[in-house]
Design a protein around this motif. Structure first.
Motif, PDB file in Angstrom:
ATOM      1  N   GLY C 202     -13.523 149.706  91.024  1.00  0.00           N
ATOM      2  CA  GLY C 202     -12.184 148.981  90.368  1.00  0.00           C
ATOM      3  C   GLY C 202     -11.488 149.554  88.952  1.00  0.00           C
ATOM      4  O   GLY C 202     -12.329 150.808  88.529  1.00  0.00           O
ATOM      5  N   ALA C 204      -9.032 150.122  85.735  1.00  0.00           N
ATOM      6  CA  ALA C 204      -7.925 149.663  85.053  1.00  0.00           C
ATOM      7  C   ALA C 204      -6.316 150.330  85.221  1.00  0.00           C
ATOM      8  O   ALA C 204      -6.468 151.641  84.499  1.00  0.00           O
ATOM      9  CB  ALA C 204      -8.474 149.525  83.433  1.00  0.00           C
ATOM     10  N   PRO C 208      -7.951 148.111  79.727  1.00  0.00           N
ATOM     11  CA  PRO C 208      -9.020 148.328  80.109  1.00  0.00           C
ATOM     12  C   PRO C 208      -9.135 147.023  80.505  1.00  0.00           C
ATOM     13  O   PRO C 208      -9.422 145.374  79.875  1.00  0.00           O
ATOM     14  CB  PRO C 208      -9.812 148.339  79.178  1.00  0.00           C
ATOM     15  CG  PRO C 208      -8.774 149.740  78.433  1.00  0.00           C
ATOM     16  CD  PRO C 208      -7.823 149.158  78.624  1.00  0.00           C
ATOM     17  N   PHE C 209     -10.616 146.381  81.145  1.00  0.00           N
ATOM     18  CA  PHE C 209     -10.963 145.062  81.524  1.00  0.00           C
ATOM     19  C   PHE C 209     -13.034 144.584  80.461  1.00  0.00           C
ATOM     20  O   PHE C 209     -13.497 145.777  81.167  1.00  0.00           O
ATOM     21  CB  PHE C 209     -11.159 144.625  82.974  1.00  0.00           C
ATOM     22  CG  PHE C 209     -11.775 145.488  83.537  1.00  0.00           C
ATOM     23  CD1 PHE C 209     -11.296 147.002  84.060  1.00  0.00           C
ATOM     24  CD2 PHE C 209     -13.176 145.803  84.249  1.00  0.00           C
ATOM     25  CE1 PHE C 209     -11.173 147.703  84.837  1.00  0.00           C
ATOM     26  CE2 PHE C 209     -13.926 146.373  85.807  1.00  0.00           C
ATOM     27  CZ  PHE C 209     -13.417 147.675  85.553  1.00  0.00           C
ATOM     28  N   SER C 210     -13.243 144.029  80.486  1.00  0.00           N
ATOM     29  CA  SER C 210     -14.504 143.953  80.240  1.00  0.00           C
ATOM     30  C   SER C 210     -15.882 143.506  80.786  1.00  0.00           C
ATOM     31  O   SER C 210     -15.267 143.679  82.440  1.00  0.00           O
ATOM     32  CB  SER C 210     -14.000 142.428  79.085  1.00  0.00           C
ATOM     33  OG  SER C 210     -13.946 141.745  80.007  1.00  0.00           O
ATOM     34  N   PHE C 211     -16.321 144.152  80.705  1.00  0.00           N
ATOM     35  CA  PHE C 211     -17.429 143.264  81.687  1.00  0.00           C
ATOM     36  C   PHE C 211     -18.096 141.701  82.417  1.00  0.00           C
ATOM     37  O   PHE C 211     -18.125 142.002  83.171  1.00  0.00           O
ATOM     38  CB  PHE C 211     -18.777 143.080  80.813  1.00  0.00           C
ATOM     39  CG  PHE C 211     -19.440 144.945  80.514  1.00  0.00           C
ATOM     40  CD1 PHE C 211     -18.432 146.110  79.728  1.00  0.00           C
ATOM     41  CD2 PHE C 211     -20.534 145.537  81.460  1.00  0.00           C
ATOM     42  CE1 PHE C 211     -19.254 147.143  79.576  1.00  0.00           C
ATOM     43  CE2 PHE C 211     -20.569 146.820  81.495  1.00  0.00           C
ATOM     44  CZ  PHE C 211     -19.963 147.774  80.013  1.00  0.00           C
ATOM     45  N   LEU C 214     -14.846 141.478  85.221  1.00  0.00           N
ATOM     46  CA  LEU C 214     -15.557 141.940  86.472  1.00  0.00           C
ATOM     47  C   LEU C 214     -16.658 141.415  86.895  1.00  0.00           C
ATOM     48  O   LEU C 214     -16.698 141.150  87.984  1.00  0.00           O
ATOM     49  CB  LEU C 214     -16.590 143.487  85.863  1.00  0.00           C
ATOM     50  CG  LEU C 214     -17.597 144.424  86.962  1.00  0.00           C
ATOM     51  CD1 LEU C 214     -16.642 145.151  88.141  1.00  0.00           C
ATOM     52  CD2 LEU C 214     -18.847 144.933  86.481  1.00  0.00           C
ATOM     53  N   GLN C 215     -18.054 140.305  85.917  1.00  0.00           N
ATOM     54  CA  GLN C 215     -17.947 139.715  86.653  1.00  0.00           C
ATOM     55  C   GLN C 215     -17.364 138.501  87.517  1.00  0.00           C
ATOM     56  O   GLN C 215     -18.213 137.922  89.019  1.00  0.00           O
ATOM     57  CB  GLN C 215     -19.276 138.855  85.148  1.00  0.00           C
ATOM     58  CG  GLN C 215     -19.875 138.185  85.918  1.00  0.00           C
ATOM     59  CD  GLN C 215     -21.179 138.785  87.221  1.00  0.00           C
ATOM     60  OE1 GLN C 215     -21.493 140.001  86.720  1.00  0.00           O
ATOM     61  NE2 GLN C 215     -21.025 138.462  88.107  1.00  0.00           N
ATOM     62  N   MET C 218     -16.240 139.874  90.387  1.00  0.00           N
ATOM     63  CA  MET C 218     -16.711 140.172  91.363  1.00  0.00           C
ATOM     64  C   MET C 218     -16.944 138.377  92.020  1.00  0.00           C
ATOM     65  O   MET C 218     -17.025 138.383  93.814  1.00  0.00           O
ATOM     66  CB  MET C 218     -18.097 139.546  90.846  1.00  0.00           C
ATOM     67  CG  MET C 218     -18.229 141.700  90.723  1.00  0.00           C
ATOM     68  SD  MET C 218     -17.537 143.024  91.989  1.00  0.00           S
ATOM     69  CE  MET C 218     -18.961 142.678  93.588  1.00  0.00           C
TER      70      MET C 218
END
Lengths: 237, 237, 237, 237, 237, 237
Positions: C202, C204, C208-211, C214-215, C218
Motif C-alpha cells: 500500500g 499513499a 497518508p492513510f489511517s490504520f 488500511l483495514q 483489505m
C-alpha cells in the motif's frame, strides 16, 4: 604558507582504525586529515579464469567515492551504468600496488579483493586508499593463516603511498583539496617499507616540471612515506 | 526467544549521528544495532525536466550497499554496470516516502537528493535508511532556510520506518539479519509522526499470513515507530 | 460515483483466454476491462546457477508494457538498454507471488518462466498479470505432468491479485486508469484461494492513510479476490 | 643483449607519415619499429558543456587497438559494450599531454579531438601515440590558422613521449613487446621540447626499483626524447 | 509439396484488424497465417534533432518479438540490455520502407513512430510487419488530417512486403517457419502499389542462387504482393 | 557524367595488399579508390557454444569504421557503449557471405573471425570489406593447412561483392561517396566466382525502382564482379 599551516614536508594526522566493520576479513578506516576511506578486504577461494591452474593467488581492488564525499555531489557510477576513467585508473593502481606487496605463489589459488570506498574526500584519496588497504590486506592474511588456508606469510613487505606536489612553487607533501586543486604538479608515490619504489605517477597540471623538481618531490615523498610506515606498524602492533 | 534476547516488540538501540560527513547539507549516520547507513542530503537548484515550470520542488533518493556491508561480498553495481532490482525498489521506496513528508510547493524549484549508503548491514537497511534520511532532510531544509532559499518550512511531518515480521510464528519488531533470513513474513511500514501510513509492504517469504497476523504486525509496527519518532526528536533537539 | 458507474467494491469484467498463442506451454490473455495482458509460461529444464543441486525448481517472471499500451507512448526498454525500476519491481512481485503458489520441491530441477506482456493498459496491470499468470502456470504444470516431467502436482493453491485504493475519499476495488491517476492511496493485494495473504503493498500517493482505512481496503480486496478465484476456476474447468 | 641487437639507449627507427588519410585536419601514421598508430586530429567548433563560456578551447583524445593489432586477438571494445580500464587510462594520458602543449585560451572555443588507433602493436603504443598525435595536432592548428579560425599559434612547445624500462637488470629505451613483457620496471615519460616534464609514470612489474634506478631511467628517457624531437621537426619541415 | 498444401505462389490467409488497441493513432493486428504482429502507429509533434529546421517530417519504427512468440523462448532484449543485430536490421528495414511511402515534406515537422511487436511467429514477421504497419500509418495520417495537423495527404502510395524463397528447389511465396528453416534462398521484397520496388533483400541460406532464380522469385513476389494490396484496400475501405 | 569521369560500368582501381599487418593469420588491405579497409583474419580453436559438438567450424566477422574515416568525425562505438544498427547489419552481411564460401564441415571445430576496419571511407566499404575479407580468409585457410589443422581445403569458391546503383537516372557500378549520397537506388551484390548469387540487397533511397532497373543493375554488377575475381586471383597468385 600552506592553508593548514603545515610545513612543506609535514603530512596530515593519519589514523588507521582496524575492524571498522564487522563482516570483512580485513576492515580498516584510514584517515588522512579530512580524507576518510573505508578499506575492506575480502578473502575468496579460487582465482579469476585467466589465473587458473598456475597455483598462484590474485589480489584485486575496487575504488569508489560516495556521491557526496566531495564538495558538490558527483553522479553515482552504479546509476550512470559505468565506472569512469578516473575510478578505473585508481583501482588499477591500488591493485597493482597491493600485488607488489605479496608473494602470489604463497597465496595459493585464493583471491583477495580490497574495496576502497571514500566516505569523505579532501585530497589524496588514492594514496590513502593504498596505505589503508595494505593494513586491511595484512589483517586478511592473518585471518587466512588462522584458518589454516595459508601455511606461510605471503607478505613480502608493507607498502604505503603518498601524494606530493608543487604548490605555489614549493614542493609539498600530502596535499589537501585546496592545495591539490591549485597545484602545478601532482605526484603519487608508492613505496615499500624497504625504501624501493612500486609506482611513481607525476603529472604537470599547470606548468611542466623540471628533472630537478622531480628529484625534490621524490625526496619529500620518501620522507613522508617513512612516517606512514611507522603509523602502519603502530596500528598493527 | 529472539537471538538477541529482545522482547517481541523491542527495537534495537538506534542512534542518529548528525553532521557525520562535512560536505553534505544534511549528513546523518543512522544505526539500528549493527545496521549502519550513511544518509547524505544534497541541495541542488532546479528540478528534473519532467517537473520543470510547475513551481514545485523534487526529492529523490539513491541507495547502495558497500560490497562488503554483508557477510559475503556482493558485486559492486557500478562495476556490473547496472543497479539491481532490489536497489531500484528500495531507492524508489525511500524517495516516495520522503516526498510524502514535504510540501513540494513550498520547496520551490529545488531538488533534494538523499544518498543512503549502507556501511554495514544486519537487517532492516531500507527502514533505517528512511528513518535516517528524514533527519538528513530536515537538516538540509534548515540549511536552505538559513541561506534564504526557502521562506517557509516545507516539512509537513516527520516520517520514520520500521520492519516487522513473523519469526518462529511470533510477530516481532525490527528484525536483524538472523531473524530476517528465517522470517516467514517480512513487512516494512512507513508512518508519519501523526500516526498515518505512507507505505505498507508485506511479503510472505515462507507461509502465507492471515488477515489477523497483518493486523498484529501493524500494531507492533505502530508501537516501535512511536519510539523512533522520539529518537528523531531527541537527535534534532 | 466512479467513472464507469461501478459500485465501490465492483470489479471490472474479467476474462481469461487460455491457449491464446500456440507455442507456450501455458498461454493466457487476461483482461480486466480494457487492461489486457498476455501471460506466457515457458517450461525449461534445469535451474539457475544459484539453485543448482538443491533438488528444487524455480519460477521466475518478466514483465513489460508494449510501448503504446498506454495513452502516450513510452520508450521501449530494449531500445533504452535497460529495464526501469517500475518494471523490475513488478516482475519481482509477480515471480515472488507465483513461487508462493507452488511447492518448489515437487517441481524438481525445472524452471518455469512466465512472461507478462501488457498489450493494453488501463490500470491494474500488475494484479491482472498475477491473476492471469497463475492460470498460465497451471497449464504449464499440466503440460509437465502430461509429459511425465512431474509425478505429483506441485500447486499448493491458486493465487490471484487485486488493486484497491482510496478514490475521492472512498475505498474502491479494481481501479481503472482514470481512478488510479487520482487515487490518494493505491494498494495491491495478492491472496491465496485459501484466504491467506502473499503480498500487501500500500502506498499513499496523496494524503497518508489511517490504520482504519488500511483495514477497509483489505476487506474490499478480500471480497473482490473471491470473485477472481471463481473466474479462474471457471476458466480452468 | 636486446632481442633486436639495439644498444640500451637506442630507440627503434621512427617514422612520421603526415596526411596518411585524406579527411582529418591532421593525419599522421607514427611508426616505432613494428608499432604503428594512426593519429587523426579533428577540429570541431564549440567545447564540451563543462568548458562553455570560458573563452577557452579543449583538446581530448581517444585510443583504441584494432582487435588483431596484437599477437592474439583481443575483444573489440565496441562489441563488448565498454572501453577497458587500460584504454581509458591511456586516452586520458594522451589528452592531458596534448593539452599541456597548447595555450587553450589562444585556441578559442574550439575542440580538437585526436583519435589514436593502433594498427599494429609491438610495445610502446601509448608513447608512440603521443609522439604522433602532437604532429597531427600541429597540422590541425595549421589548418585552423589557414581557415582564419585562429589568429595566433596556440602551440607552446612540441611534446613527445618515450617508454623506458629495466630489462634483464639494465635500463633500456623504447621497449618492444618481447622486452616489455619481461621488463621488471616500465616507465613512460612525456617531455616538452624545452626539456621539461609533463608526465612520468613508472611501474614495478616485477621487483620494486630504487630511487637511483628511477634517476637512470629518467636520464635514458631524456636522451631518447631529444631524438624524437628531431624526428618530429624533420617531419614538419 | 508444401507442408500446408499451398501451391507455390499461394500466400497464407491474411487478415488486417484495425483499431486492435485503443490508445494508438493507428493500431493494426496483421496475421499471415499463424504469424501475428501488432503494429501501433504513434503521432508525435516535432522531429529528431538531426531533422530539425528542415520543415520535413520523420517516420521511424521499432520491432520486437515477445520472448515466447517462437517455438522456444528467446531472451527478452530489454533484460539483456540491448537489441540484437537481427532486430535492428528489421526495424531499419521497416522504417526505410514506410518513409518511401510518404512525402515527408507534406508531413510537416511531425514524427510517426510505428511499433511492430510480434505476438506469435511462424515465418515472415518482417514482411507482415511492413504490410500491417502501412495500414496503421494510413490510420495515423487520417487521424492527423482529422485533427487539422495535416492539410494534404502525404501518402504517395501504399506499400506491402512479401517473403519468397526457394524451398526444395522450387520458388515459393510467403514461407512459413517450417519452410523458412529449410529454404535454400530467402528473399524479402517491398513493393509499391504502383508496381515499383522499395527493397529487395535476397540471401542464400544454403546453395547460392542463379540470376534466373532471382528473376523467378521476383515474379512470384510481384504476384503475391498484388494480392496483399487488395487485402489492404479492403481493410481500409 | 560521373564525378570521376568513369564510365557507367567502370569500377575504381582496386588493390589487395596481403600481409599488411604481421600478427593476423590473414591480413589484407583492400582499396577501392579512396576506400581503404583492413581485413584481418584470426584463427581460433573451438566454436561458439551454439555450434559445439556438431563437428563443424564457424566463420564470423566484425566491422568498424575508424571515427575519422569519414568527412566529419563519427562517434567511436566503443565509447558510446554500443555498436549501431548499420554496423551490426554490415558485419552480419560480411559473415554470412564468408560462410557461404566455405564448407564448414571441412573446417572442423575451428573459428575464423574476420575484422574489417575501415581506415578511410569513400563509398562501398561493405562490399570492399567482403572482397578483401575473402582473400584474408584464403590466407588463413592456407595457414591452417600449413599447420596441419586442416586436411582438405574447405574453400568452395571465392566470393566478391560490388555496389551498384542508379545515379542521375543511370545504372552505375562501384559508387563513390559523392555518387552514393545522391543515388536514387543503392544495391549490394555478393557473388561467387562461379557466377551464382550469395546476397542481393537493393534499396530505393529516393524514387522506387522498376523490375527492369533491377535487371540492369544485376547485369552491371555481374560484369564488375568478374573483374574483381581477376584481381583477387592475381593477388593470390
Amino acid at each position: 604558507m600552506r592553508p593548514s599551516g603545515r610545513t612543506a614536508s609535514q603530512i596530515r594526522p593519519v589514523t588507521l582504525t582496524r575492524n571498522y566493520t564487522c563482516h570483512a576479513e580485513g576492515s580498516v578506516l584510514v584517515e588522512f586529515g579530512n580524507t576518510k576511506v573505508l578499506c575492506n578486504a575480502t578473502v575468496e577461494e579460487g582465482v579469476p579464469r585467466f589465473m587458473k591452474g598456475q597455483g598462484k593467488g590474485w589480489i584485486t581492488a575496487e575504488y569508489s567515492m560516495l556521491p557526496r564525499a566531495t564538495h558538490t555531489r558527483s553522479d553515482r557510477e552504479a546509476s550512470r551504468g559505468k565506472q569512469g576513467g578516473r575510478t578505473l585508473e585508481i583501482q588499477r593502481l591500488i591493485a597493482r600496488s597491493l600485488r607488489a606487496a605479496v608473494d602470489l605463489k604463497l597465496l595459493g589459488e585464493n583471491t583477495i579483493m580490497v574495496d576502497c570506498d571514500v566516505i569523505q574526500a579532501d585530497g589524496g584519496t588514492r594514496t590513502a586508499s593504498i596505505t589503508g588497504a595494505c593494513v586491511a590486506l595484512v589483517d586478511a592474511l592473518t585471518y587466512m593463516r588462522s584458518k589454516g588456508i595459508l601455511k606461510a606469510n605471503p607478505l613480502k613487505h608493507m607498502i604505503a603511498a603518498l601524494s606530493v606536489g608543487i604548490y605555489q612553487g614549493v614542493p609539498v607533501a600530502d596535499l589537501e583539496y585546496l592545495e591539490d586543486s591549485e597545484a602545478e604538479t601532482d605526484m603519487n608515490v608508492v613505496m615499500t617499507e624497504t625504501g624501493k619504489l612500486i609506482e611513481v605517477q607525476g603529472t604537470a597540471e599547470g606548468e611542466p616540471f623540471s628533472f630537478e623538481e622531480l628529484q625534490e618531490l621524490m625526496d619529500i615523498a620518501k620522507h613522508g612515506l617513512r612516517e606512514l610506515f611507522d603509523i602502519q606498524k603502530a596500528a598493527l602492533a
